[in-house]
Design an enzyme around this catalytic site. Structure first.
Site, short mmCIF file in Angstrom:
data_model
loop_
_atom_site.label_atom_id
_atom_site.label_comp_id
_atom_site.label_asym_id
_atom_site.label_seq_id
_atom_site.Cartn_x
_atom_site.Cartn_y
_atom_site.Cartn_z
N LEU A 41 0.87 -1.18 0.00
CA LEU A 41 0.00 0.00 0.00
C LEU A 41 0.90 1.23 0.00
O LEU A 41 1.97 1.21 0.61
CB LEU A 41 -0.90 0.04 1.25
CG LEU A 41 -2.05 -0.97 1.36
CD1 LEU A 41 -2.77 -0.77 2.70
CD2 LEU A 41 -3.03 -0.83 0.21
N ASP A 42 0.48 2.29 -0.67
CA ASP A 42 1.23 3.54 -0.63
C ASP A 42 1.33 4.04 0.81
O ASP A 42 0.44 3.77 1.63
CB ASP A 42 0.55 4.62 -1.48
CG ASP A 42 0.58 4.32 -2.96
OD1 ASP A 42 1.35 3.44 -3.38
OD2 ASP A 42 -0.18 4.97 -3.71
N ARG A 43 2.34 4.82 1.09
CA ARG A 43 2.54 5.37 2.43
C ARG A 43 1.29 6.08 2.94
O ARG A 43 0.88 5.90 4.10
CB ARG A 43 3.72 6.36 2.42
CG ARG A 43 3.95 7.03 3.77
CD ARG A 43 4.83 8.26 3.62
NE ARG A 43 6.17 7.92 3.22
CZ ARG A 43 7.18 7.72 4.08
NH1 ARG A 43 6.97 7.84 5.39
NH2 ARG A 43 8.38 7.43 3.65
#
Length: 328
Positions: free
Chosen positions: A139-141
């Site tokens: 998942l993106d930050r």
């Protein structure tokens, strides 16, 4: 470890390379050390010499020679009691094979040059080596929500395979600028990484571009706030970097709160909102059989968006993609 031991290969380790089998149990060992132990015959499998790349079979007996002790952890490497409690507090679901975390926005999945606190490091709360859960997707930050991990090598391989073969159903919730017309559809738009000033972004591309990757996203409008904003369910059919964010920008309806994939209108509507993107739900096959449904509650960031635009979580069906939707 000063003594010779014999360890039976677990059923969940069937097919694992000998060197990886060692690294999972004793992560402080280097590849050079393992190769030397194998080359000199100190490591044996069922009584015979074995190469570091040998694939192990369940039930095989591995002779483990005396090994150097692990160096003491530095303060930088050790997981504090606070971080351990924090990591354990993220658990949505856990059994012998699967761990699901509710990843908060702002926490990176893996480390980087300037990132010392990230999910991969926090996994030491479950142990090291064989006991350490394994990442099977990303998942993106700044994206919150469900993050799935495998707790054994075999479970991780099956879970990663399910993601790779698109046997999972991922549903994201997002608030975007404006209201898409039509209210549901599919974005099929190849993406390529481009440099924009001092940063890189994913941008629409022609399939003739050798660097371009096919990308496909389904979307359904769940609710809307007049013509100002809409709450969408997004389903990535492919899994490209920043795919949902790049596709929504290309569609003309950027995700609110996005500092990279935005236009003037979305920046104005966003105000002080953080990224309004949340991995709400994943349905996937359990490594031991059956189906596993994992769901993350609203993040504080998305809740702020819901409160601003008057959306209610109960308005969404479990699977917005199951049939015709009525956008309000």
């Amino acid at each position: 470890m000063a003594e010779v031991r014999t360890i039976i290969v677990d059923a969940g380790e069937d097919g694992v390379r000998l060197d990886r089998w060692f690294r999972r149990r004793w992560p402080h060992l280097t590849q050079v050390q393992i190769h030397k132990l194998a080359r000199t015959g100190q490591i044996r499998v069922d009584g015979a010499r074995a190469k570091a790349e040998t694939r192990l079979q369940a039930g095989a007996q591995v002779r483990v020679p005396p090994l150097p002790d692990a160096p003491p952890q530095t303060a930088r490497q050790a997981v504090s009691s606070q971080d351990r409690a924090f990591a354990r507090g993220l658990v949505l679901y856990e059994d012998d094979a699967v761990l699901a975390l509710n990843k908060p926005a702002g926490l990176a999945v893996q480390g980087g040059t300037k990132t010392s606190r990230h999910v991969d490091r926090l996994l030491a709360a479950w142990g090291e080596g064989f006991d350490r859960p394994r990442l099977v997707h990303r998942l993106d930050r700044d994206t919150s929500g469900v993050l799935v991990l495998g707790k054994t090598p075999a479970a991780a391989a099956k879970l990663a395979g399910a993601f790779a073969r698109r046997r999972t159903q991922k549903t994201y919730w997002a608030i975007v600028a404006g209201v898409p017309r039509p209210s549901e559809g599919v974005v099929e738009l190849p993406l390529v990484k481009r440099g924009f000033g001092d940063r890189e972004m994913m941008a629409p591309a022609d399939l003739k571009d050798r660097a371009a990757e096919p990308a496909e996203t389904e979307f359904v409008t769940i609710s809307r706030a007049a013509q100002r904003a809409a709450w969408l369910a997004l389903r990535p059919v492919t899994g490209r970097t920043h795919q949902l964010r790049a596709h929504m920008l290309a569609l003309g309806h950027p995700i609110l709160g996005d500092p990279k994939y935005r236009d003037a209108a979305s920046a104005d509507i966003s105000g002080d909102l953080k990224l309004q993107l949340h991995a709400r739900r994943i349905v996937l096959p359990h490594p031991a059989g059956g189906e596993l449904v994992l769901e993350a509650p609203l993040s504080p960031e998305l809740r702020a968006g819901f409160e601003r635009f008057g959306f209610e979580a109960h308005e969404a069906p479990d699977d917005p993609f199951a049939g015709p939707q009525r956008s309000r």
